[in-house]
Motif scaffolding. Sequence first.
Motif, mmCIF file in Angstrom:
data_model
loop_
_atom_site.group_PDB
_atom_site.id
_atom_site.type_symbol
_atom_site.label_atom_id
_atom_site.label_comp_id
_atom_site.label_asym_id
_atom_site.label_seq_id
_atom_site.Cartn_x
_atom_site.Cartn_y
_atom_site.Cartn_z
ATOM 1 N N GLY A 2 16.328 -7.453 -6.227
ATOM 2 C CA GLY A 2 16.839 -6.354 -6.856
ATOM 3 C C GLY A 2 15.398 -5.335 -6.925
ATOM 4 N N TYR A 3 14.748 -5.745 -6.018
ATOM 5 C CA TYR A 3 12.951 -4.507 -5.867
ATOM 6 C C TYR A 3 12.575 -4.184 -4.422
ATOM 7 N N ASP A 4 12.724 -3.292 -4.306
ATOM 8 C CA ASP A 4 12.326 -2.624 -3.137
ATOM 9 C C ASP A 4 11.171 -2.734 -2.814
ATOM 10 N N CYS A 5 10.655 -3.548 -1.917
ATOM 11 C CA CYS A 5 9.050 -3.921 -2.397
ATOM 12 C C CYS A 5 8.045 -3.034 -1.157
ATOM 13 N N GLU A 6 8.893 -2.278 -0.184
ATOM 14 C CA GLU A 6 8.466 -1.244 -0.139
ATOM 15 C C GLU A 6 7.940 -0.134 -0.697
ATOM 16 N N LYS A 7 8.948 -0.072 -1.767
ATOM 17 C CA LYS A 7 8.829 1.682 -2.841
ATOM 18 C C LYS A 7 7.615 0.710 -3.878
ATOM 19 N N MET A 8 7.623 -0.648 -4.596
ATOM 20 C CA MET A 8 6.892 -0.885 -5.171
ATOM 21 C C MET A 8 5.631 -0.690 -4.695
ATOM 22 N N TRP A 9 5.105 -1.593 -3.490
ATOM 23 C CA TRP A 9 3.865 -1.016 -2.514
ATOM 24 C C TRP A 9 3.027 0.108 -2.363
ATOM 25 N N GLY A 10 4.615 1.125 -2.365
ATOM 26 C CA GLY A 10 3.545 2.680 -1.791
ATOM 27 C C GLY A 10 3.530 2.922 -3.395
ATOM 28 N N THR A 11 3.704 2.543 -4.506
ATOM 29 C CA THR A 11 2.806 2.914 -5.932
ATOM 30 C C THR A 11 2.313 2.042 -6.327
ATOM 31 N N PHE A 12 2.180 1.173 -5.970
ATOM 32 C CA PHE A 12 1.048 0.460 -6.239
ATOM 33 C C PHE A 12 -0.151 1.327 -5.009
ATOM 34 N N GLU A 13 -0.185 1.148 -4.419
ATOM 35 C CA GLU A 13 -1.422 1.572 -3.273
ATOM 36 C C GLU A 13 -1.364 3.567 -3.316
ATOM 37 N N GLN A 14 -0.472 3.546 -3.841
ATOM 38 C CA GLN A 14 -1.235 5.533 -4.087
ATOM 39 C C GLN A 14 -2.508 5.812 -5.453
ATOM 40 N N ALA A 15 -2.023 4.943 -6.214
ATOM 41 C CA ALA A 15 -3.504 4.694 -6.968
ATOM 42 C C ALA A 15 -4.386 4.329 -7.154
ATOM 43 N N TYR A 16 -4.601 3.858 -6.394
ATOM 44 C CA TYR A 16 -6.613 3.837 -6.022
ATOM 45 C C TYR A 16 -6.552 4.181 -4.317
ATOM 46 N N VAL A 17 -5.904 4.667 -3.275
ATOM 47 C CA VAL A 17 -6.128 4.143 -1.950
ATOM 48 C C VAL A 17 -6.901 5.942 -1.713
ATOM 49 N N GLY A 18 -7.671 6.261 -1.694
ATOM 50 C CA GLY A 18 -8.886 7.362 -0.964
ATOM 51 C C GLY A 18 -9.538 7.941 -2.448
ATOM 52 N N ARG A 19 -9.751 7.177 -3.194
ATOM 53 C CA ARG A 19 -9.879 7.604 -4.750
ATOM 54 C C ARG A 19 -11.053 6.468 -4.329
ATOM 55 N N ASP A 20 -12.423 7.357 -5.695
ATOM 56 C CA ASP A 20 -13.281 6.908 -6.111
ATOM 57 C C ASP A 20 -13.257 5.489 -6.598
ATOM 58 N N PRO A 21 -13.992 4.315 -5.783
ATOM 59 C CA PRO A 21 -13.362 3.205 -6.671
ATOM 60 C C PRO A 21 -13.681 3.347 -8.306
ATOM 61 N N ARG A 22 -14.728 3.479 -8.642
ATOM 62 C CA ARG A 22 -15.317 4.124 -10.262
ATOM 63 C C ARG A 22 -14.499 4.841 -10.948
ATOM 64 N N THR A 23 -13.735 5.353 -10.260
ATOM 65 C CA THR A 23 -13.192 6.272 -11.694
ATOM 66 C C THR A 23 -11.267 6.143 -11.126
ATOM 67 N N VAL A 24 -10.880 5.255 -11.317
ATOM 68 C CA VAL A 24 -9.247 5.054 -11.294
ATOM 69 C C VAL A 24 -8.469 4.644 -12.842
ATOM 70 N N PRO A 25 -8.499 5.434 -13.519
ATOM 71 C CA PRO A 25 -7.548 5.383 -14.666
ATOM 72 C C PRO A 25 -6.587 4.919 -14.271
ATOM 73 N N THR A 26 -6.099 3.995 -15.893
ATOM 74 C CA THR A 26 -5.019 3.059 -16.056
ATOM 75 C C THR A 26 -3.997 4.107 -16.192
ATOM 76 N N GLU A 27 -3.585 5.382 -15.990
ATOM 77 C CA GLU A 27 -2.857 6.029 -16.069
ATOM 78 C C GLU A 27 -2.094 6.726 -14.473
ATOM 79 N N ALA A 28 -2.999 5.923 -13.833
ATOM 80 C CA ALA A 28 -3.048 6.221 -11.856
ATOM 81 C C ALA A 28 -1.718 5.366 -11.576
ATOM 82 N N TYR A 29 -2.219 4.074 -12.126
ATOM 83 C CA TYR A 29 -0.610 2.398 -12.061
ATOM 84 C C TYR A 29 1.075 3.672 -12.959
#
Length: 258
Positions: free
Chosen positions: A43-70
């Motif tokens: 029941g999951y759109d796995c490509e969509k799941m990946w997109g929502t996951f990836e957008q949390a950290y890609v292109g960000r300073d890896p030391r400043t990813v807040p919990t709400e990014a997810y």
Amino acid sequence: MGKCRIISSVVVVAGLIVVAVLLAVIFWPLKPTFIARCKEFKGYDCEKMWGTFEQAYVGRDPRTVPTEAYDPFIAAADFSADPNKLMFWSKTNKVVHDFTEKKKGCFLTLEDTVLGYMLNGLTWCGKEGSTITFRSFACPGMEEKNAVDSFWNRVSAAFADAACGDVTAMLNGDIATPFNPNSIFASIEVKRFDSSRVKSLNVVLVTEKSAVTNCTNASLKDLQKELKPGIQYYCKEVTEAHIQECSSNPEIACGACW
């Protein structure tokens, strides 16, 4: 001269292998692993799941990813659980997951659910100005808002928010502080138990023959104080050997293991 050329070729090949290994470690194809694991859930759109996951950290300073990014990932997961099914744990990783693996359908840990299964045991981070997912030594260490810790803090909160009915937690009776205030269970999960949804917390204190502590432990008294009014508290000491024996016997009901 011929021998020198052979040695030189070996050195070149060895160097290429080292480079290939380093590239595999740094530039890690996380997406195929994520998608393959996601497809084990219906029941999951796995490509969509990946997109929502990836957008949390890609292109960000890896030391400043807040919990709400997810948060978008949490929304896409739309996780809910049947009453009495959720199993929390602290310092009992192996025994609790052995149990839920053998006693399928009895309890769910975070790592058994769509919230945690796809990323269990993995590391990742992004870099500013890059669209690549990095891993291992290319990622920073223990910064407060690193991509991995922020993820697990966020999904742990969502898992606790879904708790309802009778909730179970396996804690380690072989350490002096089973309810460690710095653990995710203490600092995040317990604090989010909703007394309008959670009826009780049942602590299974996993011990060996030479147990360090028992259900009268001071930290467990602190745990009781953390629970919101209306949530009942129970504790039982159970040996790891008994849990292992019970989990291997399909004729024994889930709750009868303690």
